[in-house]
Scaffold this motif. Structure first.
Motif, short mmCIF file in Angstrom:
data_model
loop_
_atom_site.label_atom_id
_atom_site.label_comp_id
_atom_site.label_asym_id
_atom_site.label_seq_id
_atom_site.Cartn_x
_atom_site.Cartn_y
_atom_site.Cartn_z
N ALA A 122 0.81 -1.22 0.00
CA ALA A 122 0.00 0.00 0.00
C ALA A 122 0.84 1.27 0.00
O ALA A 122 0.46 2.27 -0.64
CB ALA A 122 -0.94 0.00 1.21
N PHE A 123 1.99 1.26 0.70
CA PHE A 123 2.74 2.50 0.91
C PHE A 123 4.22 2.41 0.59
O PHE A 123 4.95 3.37 0.81
CB PHE A 123 2.56 2.96 2.36
N GLY A 124 4.66 1.28 0.05
CA GLY A 124 6.07 1.14 -0.29
C GLY A 124 6.88 0.55 0.84
O GLY A 124 6.42 0.44 1.98
N ASN A 125 8.11 0.20 0.53
CA ASN A 125 8.97 -0.52 1.48
C ASN A 125 9.76 0.46 2.35
O ASN A 125 10.98 0.54 2.30
CB ASN A 125 9.91 -1.46 0.74
N LYS A 126 9.03 1.19 3.16
CA LYS A 126 9.63 2.14 4.10
C LYS A 126 8.71 2.22 5.32
O LYS A 126 7.53 2.52 5.19
CB LYS A 126 9.78 3.51 3.47
N PHE A 127 9.28 1.94 6.50
CA PHE A 127 8.48 1.86 7.71
C PHE A 127 9.11 2.70 8.82
O PHE A 127 10.33 2.85 8.89
CB PHE A 127 8.39 0.41 8.19
N THR A 128 8.26 3.19 9.69
CA THR A 128 8.68 3.95 10.86
C THR A 128 8.52 3.07 12.10
O THR A 128 7.50 2.38 12.25
CB THR A 128 7.84 5.23 11.01
#
Length: 201
Positions: free
Chosen positions: A186-192
């Motif tokens: 849904a939002f790409g391979n980047k996480f916080t």
């Protein structure tokens, strides 16, 4: 296990100036939040990882048993000459991605890995069995402070964490990774990743 509500988590995060990801019209915008307990016990999985997100416009939350602390072996045998890494509480925006933890080793597996941006760690260098969170002994950088699973073998030998955020339960970890895979779509391979403390509540 400490289980704050979504509303309380949002309240605490906003009070600290942390981002809360909220897109009611798009599912799987994950908030991944660890909570360190007030009385940490190295060698145990007594901390909490929460994942909350909108799903069809409604907040959903999951709670998992983890440790946010290094295990006893690595407290006594740091892999870094400056001391064992202990992740400092804070929010690390866009620092993580789905990747392989322990690539090339038999224990390698898909995990949420700190590959994209720096994090800040305390350096515990006195080689005892206690956590030493000293304000003057911090370091910021790319240290592979990953969110991964462990095995019974590593638990028995107390070799499951040199500073990572670690699951003991394979089923809970599998459920967590499924959520991350949906978040990636849904939002790409980047996480916080946000690390809080039980006293914040």
């Amino acid at each position: 296990m400490f289980r704050p509500s979504v509303e309380k988590l949002i309240e605490v995060m906003q009070a600290k100036g942390h981002a809360v990801y909220d897109t009611p019209g798009v599912d799987w915008n994950l908030n991944i939040v660890g909570i360190r307990v007030c009385d940490p016990e190295p060698g145990t999985f007594n901390d909490t990882l929460t994942v909350f997100q909108r799903f069809r416009g409604i907040w959903e939350i999951s709670y998992y048993h983890i440790t946010t602390d290094p295990s006893l072996y690595y407290l006594r045998h740091p892999v870094n000459s400056s001391g064992t890494a202990i992740l400092k509480e804070g929010q690390y925006r866009g620092a993580y991605k789905l990747d392989v933890h322990n690539r090339g080793l038999a224990s390698g597996h898909l995990a949420l890995c700190q590959r994209l941006k720096p994090v800040t760690v305390y350096r515990d260098s006195n080689r005892d069995a206690k956590l030493n969170l000293l304000a003057g002994k911090t370091e910021t950088g790319l240290f592979n402070i990953n969110i991964h699973r462990t095995s019974e073998h590593h638990i028995n030998e107390q070799k499951f964490s040199a500073g990572c955020q670690v699951f003991a339960d394979q089923r809970q970890f599998a459920d967590f990774i499924l959520k991350c895979q949906e978040g990636k779509k849904a939002f790409g391979n980047k996480f916080t990743y946000t690390l809080l403390h039980e006293r914040d509540f």
